[in-house]
Design a protein around this motif. Structure first.
Motif, PDB file in Angstrom:
ATOM      1  N   ASN A  31      21.463  18.773   1.277  1.00 35.21           N
ATOM      2  CA  ASN A  31      19.947  19.015   1.634  1.00 35.21           C
ATOM      3  C   ASN A  31      19.112  19.682   0.785  1.00 35.21           C
ATOM      4  O   ASN A  31      18.162  19.293   0.330  1.00 35.21           O
ATOM      5  CB  ASN A  31      19.816  19.610   3.002  1.00 35.21           C
ATOM      6  CG  ASN A  31      20.318  18.817   4.025  1.00 35.21           C
ATOM      7  OD1 ASN A  31      21.253  19.324   4.973  1.00 35.21           O
ATOM      8  ND2 ASN A  31      20.157  17.449   4.133  1.00 35.21           N
ATOM      9  N   SER A  51      14.918  20.580  -3.008  1.00 38.75           N
ATOM     10  CA  SER A  51      15.476  19.784  -1.697  1.00 38.75           C
ATOM     11  C   SER A  51      15.822  18.244  -1.931  1.00 38.75           C
ATOM     12  O   SER A  51      15.564  17.751  -3.090  1.00 38.75           O
ATOM     13  CB  SER A  51      14.293  19.913  -0.495  1.00 38.75           C
ATOM     14  OG  SER A  51      13.180  18.837  -0.905  1.00 38.75           O
ATOM     15  N   ASN A  52      16.427  17.520  -1.078  1.00 40.08           N
ATOM     16  CA  ASN A  52      16.872  16.216  -1.336  1.00 40.08           C
ATOM     17  C   ASN A  52      15.431  15.333  -1.261  1.00 40.08           C
ATOM     18  O   ASN A  52      15.625  14.074  -1.426  1.00 40.08           O
ATOM     19  CB  ASN A  52      17.819  15.917  -0.403  1.00 40.08           C
ATOM     20  CG  ASN A  52      17.299  15.932   1.020  1.00 40.08           C
ATOM     21  OD1 ASN A  52      16.345  16.316   1.252  1.00 40.08           O
ATOM     22  ND2 ASN A  52      18.524  15.514   1.877  1.00 40.08           N
ATOM     23  N   VAL A  53      14.274  15.923  -0.905  1.00 41.93           N
ATOM     24  CA  VAL A  53      13.122  14.967  -0.976  1.00 41.93           C
ATOM     25  C   VAL A  53      12.240  15.512  -2.122  1.00 41.93           C
ATOM     26  O   VAL A  53      11.095  14.936  -2.122  1.00 41.93           O
ATOM     27  CB  VAL A  53      12.216  15.119   0.359  1.00 41.93           C
ATOM     28  CG1 VAL A  53      13.190  14.266   1.525  1.00 41.93           C
ATOM     29  CG2 VAL A  53      11.777  16.546   0.688  1.00 41.93           C
ATOM     30  N   SER A  72      19.665  14.188  -6.118  1.00 42.70           N
ATOM     31  CA  SER A  72      20.252  14.367  -4.945  1.00 42.70           C
ATOM     32  C   SER A  72      21.464  13.206  -4.280  1.00 42.70           C
ATOM     33  O   SER A  72      22.434  13.465  -3.817  1.00 42.70           O
ATOM     34  CB  SER A  72      19.369  14.233  -3.523  1.00 42.70           C
ATOM     35  OG  SER A  72      18.638  13.023  -3.566  1.00 42.70           O
TER      36      SER A  72
END
Length: 113
Positions: A31, A51-53, A72
């Protein structure tokens, strides 16, 4: 899960280095990935996180000089460090999180003339 960091070394003040970290093992996607550092005689501190976003967090002293990036899907993270200063000398640790924290072995960055 293992985190393997690389890219540390000796650099002169004002120079640049790029750290890399890759996660391996039984994990789908972390994450969060990022970097901490620990200078001699000091506590470990946050450098930057991704972050993975695509959200990023930087410690104030690194803003404008360091850039975190990564993939990611591949569980990789990079840290581009520019305008390095002597006070950036530290062991840099790769960090990952998914339900629990994972740490790499650390890579030494020495900024000295």
């Amino acid at each position: 899960v293992q985190l393997q960091a690389s890219g540390g070394g000796l650099v002169q003040p004002g120079g640049s280095l790029r750290l890399s970290c890759a996660a391996s093992g039984s994990i789908f996607r972390l994450n969060i990935m990022g970097w901490y550092r620990q200078a001699p005689g000091k506590q470990r501190e946050l450098v930057a996180m991704l972050s993975n976003v695509g959200s990023t967090i930087y410690a104030d002293s690194m803003k404008g000089r360091f850039t975190i990036s990564g993939d990611s899907a591949k569980n990789t993270v990079f840290l581009q460090m520019n305008s390095l200063k002597a006070e950036d000398t530290a062991v840099y640790y790769c960090y990952g999180f998914q339900r629990q924290a994972y740490w790499g072995q650390g890579t030494l960055v020495t900024v000295s003339s």
